[in-house]
Motif scaffolding. Structure first.
Motif, PDB file in Angstrom:
ATOM      1  N   ARG A 224       0.855  -1.188   0.000  1.00  0.00           N
ATOM      2  CA  ARG A 224       0.000   0.000   0.000  1.00  0.00           C
ATOM      3  C   ARG A 224       0.892   1.239   0.000  1.00  0.00           C
ATOM      4  NH1 ARG A 224       0.295  -2.457   4.652  1.00  0.00           N
ATOM      5  NH2 ARG A 224      -1.397  -3.841   4.045  1.00  0.00           N
ATOM      6  N   ALA A 226      -0.452   4.714   0.957  1.00  0.00           N
ATOM      7  CA  ALA A 226      -0.856   5.535   2.098  1.00  0.00           C
ATOM      8  C   ALA A 226       0.015   6.776   2.194  1.00  0.00           C
ATOM      9  CB  ALA A 226      -0.793   4.695   3.380  1.00  0.00           C
ATOM     10  N   ARG A 227       0.700   6.935   3.341  1.00  0.00           N
ATOM     11  CA  ARG A 227       1.516   8.135   3.535  1.00  0.00           C
ATOM     12  C   ARG A 227       2.959   7.949   3.086  1.00  0.00           C
ATOM     13  NH1 ARG A 227      -0.133   8.886   9.735  1.00  0.00           N
ATOM     14  NH2 ARG A 227       0.125   6.638   9.540  1.00  0.00           N
ATOM     15  N   ASP A 228       3.298   6.770   2.523  1.00  0.00           N
ATOM     16  CA  ASP A 228       4.683   6.501   2.124  1.00  0.00           C
ATOM     17  C   ASP A 228       4.994   6.934   0.696  1.00  0.00           C
ATOM     18  OD1 ASP A 228       5.285   5.381   4.564  1.00  0.00           O
ATOM     19  OD2 ASP A 228       4.694   3.358   3.932  1.00  0.00           O
ATOM     20  N   ARG A 229       4.001   7.404  -0.031  1.00  0.00           N
ATOM     21  CA  ARG A 229       4.179   7.736  -1.445  1.00  0.00           C
ATOM     22  C   ARG A 229       5.332   8.724  -1.666  1.00  0.00           C
ATOM     23  NH1 ARG A 229      -0.508   8.503  -5.233  1.00  0.00           N
ATOM     24  NH2 ARG A 229      -1.551   7.748  -3.363  1.00  0.00           N
ATOM     25  N   ARG A 230       5.318   9.836  -0.955  1.00  0.00           N
ATOM     26  CA  ARG A 230       6.331  10.869  -1.155  1.00  0.00           C
ATOM     27  C   ARG A 230       7.701  10.391  -0.691  1.00  0.00           C
ATOM     28  NH1 ARG A 230       7.229  14.525  -4.706  1.00  0.00           N
ATOM     29  NH2 ARG A 230       9.363  13.819  -4.541  1.00  0.00           N
ATOM     30  N   ARG A 231       7.738   9.655   0.431  1.00  0.00           N
ATOM     31  CA  ARG A 231       9.022   9.155   0.944  1.00  0.00           C
ATOM     32  C   ARG A 231       9.650   8.179  -0.041  1.00  0.00           C
ATOM     33  NH1 ARG A 231      10.556   4.570   3.436  1.00  0.00           N
ATOM     34  NH2 ARG A 231       8.397   3.814   3.597  1.00  0.00           N
TER      35      ARG A 231
END
Length: 252
Positions: A224, A226-231
């Motif tokens: 998934r 979630a919030r890891d896209r940018r990282r």
């Protein structure tokens, strides 16, 4: 063309190439009759050529009688400049990414209207990944494919956008929506997919440049975003910049 009719003016080399070209990512093992039909050659000719290719290591005949591509073809393929330079330049960065994320990492190039996977490090997480080294997948349904499609010539985009097969319920099949996504890829510097190629698998991918031109894509597959896209995108971009520097002769 019927399989028992030879093509006029066909050379021995043409026939050998027809036999080898009968294999693809969906047909990795072929019985002799299938091989003859796909090569459009007489059965006797196919049998003779296949036997010679087995002796030379270009094909392998398995115990069940089917033929598969042999190690010789793989070894020769690795000598192709598009693979050799990229794979050597990318290898340490792929390992760095894998070590930092323990996720599946891909190196890919565009081959016609498909994405060709040059290298892959399999992750620890139980994420369904259908790609293999040497396999080809649709450009519109993969992260690395979207990157390569975004930077492909317009005629390539036109052909791909004209036929967008649905692979999962989440595959983008509307040309206008995909064009919008490709514009964002060029603007933001990365592409994403969410279960568009395989259910349960998401991806992020970035371009690799050589002398300013996009020559490959680097991607990562995770369960998934979630919030890891940018990282993940940032980590990929750092690695891609390192690969680009290496390709341009700057080293790490």
């Amino acid at each position: 063309m019927p399989g028992n009719i030879s093509r006029p003016g066909e050379s021995a080399t043409d026939r050998v190439l027809a036999v080898l070209s009968a294999f693809d990512d969906r047909r990795r093992a072929l019985a002799l009759t299938e091989l003859a039909a796909r090569a459009e050659l007489p059965l006797s000719t196919t049998h003779r050529l296949a036997a010679a290719l087995v002796r030379g290591g270009a094909l392998v005949r398995r115990a069940d009688g089917t033929y598969v591509i042999g190690r010789l073809i793989w070894d020769l393929g690795l000598l192709a400049p598009v693979q050799t330079g990229l794979r050597q330049a990318a290898e340490p960065f792929l390992h760095d990414l894998y070590g930092a994320t323990l996720a599946t990492v891909h190196l890919a190039v565009r081959d016609g209207d498909e994405v060709l996977y040059l290298d892959r490090l399999a992750g620890h997480a139980s994420v369904p990944v259908v790609s293999r080294v040497g396999s080809r997948l649709p450009l519109h349904a993969t992260g690395v494919g979207k990157v390569l499609l975004a930077h492909a010539p317009e005629e390539v985009r036109g052909r791909v956008l004209a036929a967008l097969p649905r692979i999962t319920p989440f595959t983008i099949t509307r040309p206008a929506l995909l064009r919008e996504q490709l514009s964002r890829v060029r603007r933001d510097g990365y592409a994403t997919t969410v279960e568009e190629m395989t259910l349960g698998a998401c991806s992020v991918a970035v371009p690799i440049r050589r002398s300013g031109e996009v020559v490959a894509a680097l991607g990562i597959v995770v369960p998934r975003l979630a919030r890891d896209r940018r990282r993940l995108a940032t980590a990929l971009q750092v690695a891609a910049q390192g690969i680009s520097r290496t390709l341009d002769g700057g080293g790490r």
